[in-house]
Motif scaffolding. Structure first.
Motif, PDB file in Angstrom:
ATOM      1  N   ILE A   1     -72.389  -2.848  13.685  1.00 29.41           N
ATOM      2  CA  ILE A   1     -71.578  -3.825  12.949  1.00 29.41           C
ATOM      3  C   ILE A   1     -70.561  -3.062  12.125  1.00 29.41           C
ATOM      4  O   ILE A   1     -70.907  -2.144  11.385  1.00 29.41           O
ATOM      5  N   GLY A   2     -69.317  -3.449  12.254  1.00 36.01           N
ATOM      6  CA  GLY A   2     -68.244  -2.841  11.479  1.00 36.01           C
ATOM      7  C   GLY A   2     -67.507  -3.899  10.684  1.00 36.01           C
ATOM      8  O   GLY A   2     -67.109  -4.928  11.227  1.00 36.01           O
ATOM      9  N   VAL A   3     -67.334  -3.676   9.390  1.00 38.24           N
ATOM     10  CA  VAL A   3     -66.662  -4.621   8.500  1.00 38.24           C
ATOM     11  C   VAL A   3     -65.432  -3.926   7.923  1.00 38.24           C
ATOM     12  O   VAL A   3     -65.529  -2.838   7.359  1.00 38.24           O
ATOM     13  N   SER A   4     -64.303  -4.562   8.110  1.00 34.27           N
ATOM     14  CA  SER A   4     -63.061  -4.020   7.551  1.00 34.27           C
ATOM     15  C   SER A   4     -62.570  -4.965   6.452  1.00 34.27           C
ATOM     16  O   SER A   4     -62.706  -6.178   6.557  1.00 34.27           O
ATOM     17  N   SER A   5     -61.991  -4.367   5.437  1.00 34.45           N
ATOM     18  CA  SER A   5     -61.506  -5.153   4.314  1.00 34.45           C
ATOM     19  C   SER A   5     -59.982  -5.181   4.316  1.00 34.45           C
ATOM     20  O   SER A   5     -59.335  -4.528   5.127  1.00 34.45           O
ATOM     21  N   ALA A   6     -59.450  -5.942   3.387  1.00 32.80           N
ATOM     22  CA  ALA A   6     -57.991  -6.039   3.298  1.00 32.80           C
ATOM     23  C   ALA A   6     -57.366  -4.774   2.737  1.00 32.80           C
ATOM     24  O   ALA A   6     -56.159  -4.572   2.850  1.00 32.80           O
ATOM     25  N   ALA A   7     -58.177  -3.910   2.125  1.00 33.71           N
ATOM     26  CA  ALA A   7     -57.625  -2.717   1.480  1.00 33.71           C
ATOM     27  C   ALA A   7     -57.230  -1.653   2.482  1.00 33.71           C
ATOM     28  O   ALA A   7     -56.250  -0.942   2.287  1.00 33.71           O
ATOM     29  N   THR A   8     -58.019  -1.515   3.542  1.00 32.85           N
ATOM     30  CA  THR A   8     -57.758  -0.434   4.493  1.00 32.85           C
ATOM     31  C   THR A   8     -57.544  -1.002   5.885  1.00 32.85           C
ATOM     32  O   THR A   8     -57.969  -2.122   6.193  1.00 32.85           O
ATOM     33  N   ASP A   9     -56.898  -0.223   6.729  1.00 30.44           N
ATOM     34  CA  ASP A   9     -56.688  -0.641   8.111  1.00 30.44           C
ATOM     35  C   ASP A   9     -57.908  -0.376   8.979  1.00 30.44           C
ATOM     36  O   ASP A   9     -58.172  -1.104   9.931  1.00 30.44           O
ATOM     37  N   SER A  10     -58.660   0.678   8.664  1.00 28.56           N
ATOM     38  CA  SER A  10     -59.802   1.061   9.498  1.00 28.56           C
ATOM     39  C   SER A  10     -61.054   0.318   9.041  1.00 28.56           C
ATOM     40  O   SER A  10     -61.041  -0.409   8.037  1.00 28.56           O
ATOM     41  N   VAL A  11     -62.127   0.512   9.822  1.00 25.46           N
ATOM     42  CA  VAL A  11     -63.408  -0.110   9.485  1.00 25.46           C
ATOM     43  C   VAL A  11     -63.972   0.600   8.257  1.00 25.46           C
ATOM     44  O   VAL A  11     -64.178   1.813   8.262  1.00 25.46           O
ATOM     45  N   GLU A  12     -64.223  -0.156   7.222  1.00 26.02           N
ATOM     46  CA  GLU A  12     -64.674   0.442   5.968  1.00 26.02           C
ATOM     47  C   GLU A  12     -66.194   0.561   5.903  1.00 26.02           C
ATOM     48  O   GLU A  12     -66.724   1.443   5.235  1.00 26.02           O
ATOM     49  N   LEU A  13     -66.872  -0.339   6.581  1.00 23.20           N
ATOM     50  CA  LEU A  13     -68.324  -0.358   6.512  1.00 23.20           C
ATOM     51  C   LEU A  13     -68.851  -0.445   7.935  1.00 23.20           C
ATOM     52  O   LEU A  13     -68.572  -1.420   8.635  1.00 23.20           O
ATOM     53  N   SER A  14     -69.632   0.586   8.376  1.00 25.88           N
ATOM     54  CA  SER A  14     -70.134   0.627   9.742  1.00 25.88           C
ATOM     55  C   SER A  14     -71.612   0.940   9.694  1.00 25.88           C
ATOM     56  O   SER A  14     -72.022   1.908   9.040  1.00 25.88           O
ATOM     57  N   PHE A  15     -72.401   0.147  10.412  1.00 21.83           N
ATOM     58  CA  PHE A  15     -73.845   0.313  10.402  1.00 21.83           C
ATOM     59  C   PHE A  15     -74.352   0.118  11.823  1.00 21.83           C
ATOM     60  O   PHE A  15     -74.188  -0.958  12.404  1.00 21.83           O
ATOM     61  N   ASN A  16     -74.951   1.185  12.417  1.00 18.82           N
ATOM     62  CA  ASN A  16     -75.405   1.112  13.804  1.00 18.82           C
ATOM     63  C   ASN A  16     -76.907   0.851  13.856  1.00 18.82           C
ATOM     64  O   ASN A  16     -77.622   0.974  12.861  1.00 18.82           O
TER      65      ASN A  16
END
Lengths: 133, 177
Positions: free
Chosen positions: B127-142
């Motif tokens: 699961i990857g969660v991206s926020s409005a602050a950054t373009d890349s995935v900010e939170l990734s959990f496998n």
């Protein structure tokens, strides 16, 4: 709060249960492979019997060695021992011979050495061969 | 969403390759220890007030031990915590370096899922969660089980937050010359 439910609930949780099974399997493999934690080993009955049998066999070896005569023991050794055996027998004969006979033998040896000096004759031969005489 | 919390951890089926390796190394340890008896070493472990404790260690048992540690470490080393405010990812609990990342529901821009063929068959993924602050995935959990359900849940919570949040009305005041 410390209660039986709070203690057992993490153990029966599926995730922790699998962990417990895996750790138990590892310890089983460890034991099967020969590993263990133990105190100093005490001589068990089997070990005691085996040690007694070993001592008995060693005693038999010593007894066999005691029963072997010096001549027979030397006969089991290799070739050079026969010379020693022969020398031992000659010495035994010499010691067993009467004292007069040994004295006469010694006197005869002294007379023969006084009559002839084999080293002098050899020296003369060498001088003759070199043409110094 | 009420004050309930949700803790999401990695699932055991995400470690199926390591489990197979662990089982293989267990059999290898047993056979090699019997084939090479010299590999079983014996020595004094410790001595306390005259009491001596000896350890008989098969050296080949270190192989399945390493596999076991590799197997259990990802399960207990991190988790994802979902509460009424947002998502928090904690990684490195058993490591020297710990990293904690938090994203509010209102700041979530997209939620991504990554699954291979085997992961789709066993229903786990990343699961990857991206926020409005950054373009890349900010939170990734496998290694997360049922990632599609978690994705739907997070998106529904984000949408609910956006509907409930009051709209800021900006009143423009014209300043005439």
């Amino acid at each position: 709060m410390l209660s039986l439910k709070n203690i057992l609930s993490p153990l029966v949780d599926k995730k922790n249960l699998i962990t417990i099974i895996l750790v138990a399997s590892f310890f089983a493999v460890y034991r099967i492979s020969g590993g263990r934690i133990h105190g100093p080993e005490l001589p068990s009955s089997d070990n005691f019997r085996s040690s007694i049998s070993e001592e008995a066999s060693s005693e038999l070896d010593y007894s066999e060695m005691d029963s072997i005569s010096p001549g027979a023991a030397q006969a089991r050794t290799k070739q050079p021992s026969r010379e020693y055996e022969k020398t031992d027998s000659e010495l035994a004969d010499a010691f067993n011979a009467p004292i007069e006979e040994s004295n006469s033998d010694l006197q005869a040896d002294n007379d023969s050495s006084a009559q002839k000096d084999p080293s002098q004759s050899d020296f003369d031969d060498i001088e003759k061969s070199l043409g110094l005489r | 969403m009420s004050e309930q919390e949700l803790i999401i951890r990695r699932v055991w089926r995400s470690q199926i390759g390591t489990i197979a390796l662990y089982i293989l190394l267990c059999f290898a340890c047993i056979s090699l220890s019997r084939t090479f008896p010299a590999s079983v070493v014996d020595g004094l472990l410790f001595k306390i007030s005259g009491l001596e404790v000896y350890l008989t260690l098969p050296l080949f048992s270190l192989l399945p031990l390493a596999a076991l540690v590799t197997l259990c470490l990802p399960i207990y080393d991190g988790y994802m915590h979902v509460d009424s405010r947002g998502i928090e990812l904690v990684l490195g609990i058993l490591s020297l370096k710990q990293r904690i990342t938090r994203i509010r529901f209102e700041d979530i821009r997209s939620i991504e899922i990554g699954q291979s063929i085997l992961e789709r068959l066993l229903d786990y993924g990343t699961i990857g969660v991206s926020s409005a602050a950054t373009d890349s995935v900010e939170l990734s959990f496998n290694g997360v089980g049922s990632p599609r359900e978690i994705q739907d849940f997070l998106q529904s919570e984000r949408d609910r937050r956006l509907r409930v949040a009051p709209k800021n009305i900006i009143t423009e005041v014209a300043v005439g010359d």
